[in-house]
Design a protein around this motif. Structure first.
Motif, PDB file in Angstrom:
ATOM      1  N   CYS A  56       0.848  -1.191   0.000  1.00 35.25           N
ATOM      2  CA  CYS A  56       0.000   0.000   0.000  1.00 35.25           C
ATOM      3  C   CYS A  56       0.882   1.239   0.000  1.00 35.25           C
ATOM      4  O   CYS A  56       1.806   1.355   0.802  1.00 35.25           O
ATOM      5  CB  CYS A  56      -0.899  -0.007   1.231  1.00 35.25           C
ATOM      6  N   ARG A  58       0.097   4.119   0.822  1.00 35.51           N
ATOM      7  CA  ARG A  58      -0.189   5.050   1.906  1.00 35.51           C
ATOM      8  C   ARG A  58       0.427   4.586   3.225  1.00 35.51           C
ATOM      9  O   ARG A  58       1.075   5.358   3.917  1.00 35.51           O
ATOM     10  CB  ARG A  58      -1.705   5.193   2.051  1.00 35.51           C
ATOM     11  N   CYS A  59       0.257   3.305   3.562  1.00 35.48           N
ATOM     12  CA  CYS A  59       0.723   2.853   4.873  1.00 35.48           C
ATOM     13  C   CYS A  59       1.917   1.906   4.779  1.00 35.48           C
ATOM     14  O   CYS A  59       2.501   1.544   5.790  1.00 35.48           O
ATOM     15  CB  CYS A  59      -0.406   2.194   5.647  1.00 35.48           C
ATOM     16  N   CYS A  71      -6.396  -1.943   0.395  1.00 41.20           N
ATOM     17  CA  CYS A  71      -5.923  -1.872   1.778  1.00 41.20           C
ATOM     18  C   CYS A  71      -7.092  -1.414   2.639  1.00 41.20           C
ATOM     19  O   CYS A  71      -7.466  -0.242   2.624  1.00 41.20           O
ATOM     20  CB  CYS A  71      -4.746  -0.897   1.892  1.00 41.20           C
ATOM     21  N   CYS A  74      -6.696   1.552   5.215  1.00 49.32           N
ATOM     22  CA  CYS A  74      -6.573   2.863   4.573  1.00 49.32           C
ATOM     23  C   CYS A  74      -7.899   3.322   3.983  1.00 49.32           C
ATOM     24  O   CYS A  74      -8.231   4.510   4.008  1.00 49.32           O
ATOM     25  CB  CYS A  74      -5.499   2.826   3.481  1.00 49.32           C
TER      26      CYS A  74
HETATM   27 ZN   LIG Z   1      -2.752   1.176   3.519  1.00 48.97          ZN
END
Ligand SMILES: [Zn+2]
Ligand SMILES: [Zn+2]
Ligand SMILES: [Zn+2]
Ligand SMILES: [Zn+2]
Length: 591
Positions: A56, A58-59, A71, A74
């Protein structure tokens, strides 16, 4: 060309440690991220593991399912962050929608939303509280490649809820819709002029007549509306008898599924071309055929079926009818108008012409209760479908109109009564009817003998019993004297036995029969008493009576088993059939 992730390993680690890590990744079947190879940063000398793009952005966590790059933590975070960008104007409703949104756990399906009313265009009323519309921005869909949400324009239905109802009542209704797997709900909205709340739904989930959710959405079947239509139709038919009318109405109102039969009053002139095809069996045409709800076409159609007619002759007294002394009589017929079917396209009932049905007659105008109880037994046993009740206009006999094709295994297909021996599909009344019908095809030319044989035949009680017969003497070959009055012979056709496996009568090629002579024609009664005495021994098989055409001596045809000394049947005999082909005597004894 592929998108990849690079996983750095500090060059401080040993090469062994790095390679162990590589093996660990390659064996990580759980997340199924492919490892493509190894590289090295020329400046830092750090080794690099080249991996499929599976983290992912983002994370930085591995995707749960790499194939849809979804995800969940998220996504929930995104939805939460978006709460401030929309409101229904009512805190209770906002909380309700938020709660549903935070339960998201996969990339497919619907994100339940608050949808502003100005999003809808081309709004048309299609039924009570039901409107069709276009959702301009459309449904949220997760794009796996772009890893983002996009909107797709969709046709939807709007279901209005009167603002007079409380919000709790409305939300309870929404939960009810959400719990039905066949319904797809996109979200909620509100009509600004009246403040009526709106449920935004997939098309064709709601009955256009009453506006409620279909009972069976896949088949566009609204049970309350079907019952309402049937009730409204009560005034369009009558049997002329209130008890019968009430009975049929009661069954009609029990309709519960699109595949249920609509039990009807069927006018007798619906049946035509009634033909006798057997002594008690008639074939005929049901012109329109029976009603069947076609689940593919989603409409009522009439389907042609073969039918038989079963008569209870009104000439007989009620006592005879109750005691079933009369043979049951069945007719098959075609139903001219045929069965009512629901045509989903036209949204109305239609008749299927020329449906073949079974007509089961009953002289029950004096005992409607009995007649109706019989129908209830059929209904409960589900042995056969019942289409309705009719009445012979001349005799006033009531008639059950039954399905022709399919009988339950437990029921005789000739008389629609339970088999006497279910295991062997053996129906005693029908076997007796068959034997009675056959009386005209044979005679000994002596009335006493004929009556005796007939009486013996009608005593048949189970499928293991032999049929006691008049046997023509020319059936016997190679007649040999084995004792004073006892001869052995070959019997061309052999005895008639019910084949328990094949479940039908057939002649056993037993070949060997024993003939015992009765010298005098004047001693017929003594001879017949002897036959009865021998018949009493269930281990001794008696096939019938014959007569020597030259001497006119009567002959008892049986298995072997006569004592060589005294000419009488052994007092104790034990036999066994070898696969229905040969009878062997295991044990014999004469006192
Ligand atoms: Zn994520
Ligand atoms: Zn309805
Ligand atoms: Zn039968
Ligand atoms: Zn003896």
């Amino acid at each position: 060309q592929v998108e990849i992730n690079l996983k750095l390993f500090n060059s401080q680690n040993t090469i062994d440690e790095f390679l162990n890590k590589v093996v660990e990744y390659k064996n990580d079947y759980k997340f199924k991220i492919y490892a493509y190879g190894i590289s090295q940063n020329p400046d830092t000398k750090d080794y690099i593991l080249v991996l499929q793009n599976g983290y992912c952005e983002r994370c930085g966590e591995k995707y749960k399912k790499i194939w849809n790059k979804w995800c969940n933590p998220c996504q929930i975070k995104n939805l939460k962050e978006n709460f401030r960008n929309w409101t229904s104007g009512n805190e209770k409703i906002d909380n309700f929608i938020q709660e549903i949104q935070l339960k998201v756990n996969h990339s497919y399906g619907v994100i339940f939303e608050w949808i502003s009313y100005n999003q809808f265009s081309d709004i048309k009323k299609i039924g009570n509280t039901i409107y069709s519309a276009l959702w301009n921005d459309g449904q949220l869909k997760y794009d796996q490649n772009k890893k983002e949400w996009t909107r797709v324009q969709v046709e939807i239905n709007l279901k209005l809820f009167n603002s007079q109802n409380t919000i709790d009542e409305f939300l309870n209704k929404v939960v009810e819709y959400k719990n039905d797997d066949n319904v797809k709900i996109y979200g909620m909205s509100q009509y600004p002029d009246t403040n009526d709340y709106i449920l935004v739904l997939k098309t064709e989930c709601n009955c256009e007549e009453c506006g409620e959710k279909y009972t069976e959405i896949s088949y566009k079947w609204c049970n309350p509306c079907q019952i309402k239509n049937l009730k409204e139709n009560f005034r369009n038919w009558t049997s002329g008898n209130e008890q019968i009318d009430n009975f049929i109405q009661e069954i009609q109102l029990k309709v519960n599924h699109s595949y249920d039969i609509i039990f009807e009053w069927i006018s007798y002139d619906q049946f035509s071309d009634i033909k006798k095809i057997g002594n008690i069996i008639y074939s005929a045409l049901w012109n329109d055929g029976r009603l069947e709800y076609d689940q593919n076409k989603k409409e009522w159609t009439r389907v042609q079926v073969e039918i038989n007619l079963k008569l209870f002759n009104s000439q007989n007294t009620i006592d005879e009818f109750l005691n079933k002394k009369i043979g049951n009589t069945i007719y098959s017929a075609l139903w001219k108008d045929g069965l009512l079917k629901y045509n989903l396209n036209k949204k109305e009932r239609e008749r299927i012409r020329f449906k073949e049905v079974i007509l089961k007659l009953c002289n029950s105008q004096y005992m409607i209760g009995e007649f109706l109880n019989k129908i209830k037994v059929y209904e409960n046993d589900k042995i056969i479908e019942i289409y309705g009740i009719s009445q012979d206009s001349d005799t006033k006999d009531y008639i059950m109109v039954l399905q022709k094709e399919k009988y339950d295994e437990r029921y005789c297909e000739k008389c629609i009564e339970k088999y006497t021996e279910i295991e062997y599909k053996w129906c005693k009344p029908c076997q007796i009817t068959y034997l009675k019908d056959n009386f005209k095809n044979w005679t000994s030319k002596n009335e006493i003998i004929d009556n005796f044989i007939q009486e013996m035949q009608l005593k048949i009680n189970n499928p293991k019993d032999l049929v006691f017969e008049w046997i023509s003497y020319d059936q016997f070959n190679y007649i040999k004297e084995i004792n004073k009055n006892v001869y052995s012979a070959l019997w061309k056709d052999g005895p008639l036995k019910y084949n328990l496996g094949e479940k039908k009568w057939e002649r056993v090629q037993v070949k060997e029969a024993t003939l015992k002579l009765c010298n005098s024609q004047n001693m017929i009664n003594a001879f017949l008493n002897k036959v009865v005495e021998y018949k009493g021994d269930e281990n001794f098989e008696i096939y019938g009576i014959s007569q020597n055409p030259d001497t006119k001596d009567y002959v008892l045809v049986s298995q072997g088993g006569y004592c060589e000394k005294c000419d009488e049947k052994y007092t104790e005999i034990q036999n066994r059939w070898l696969e229905m082909k040969k009878l062997i005597i295991l044990f014999k004894k004469c006192n």
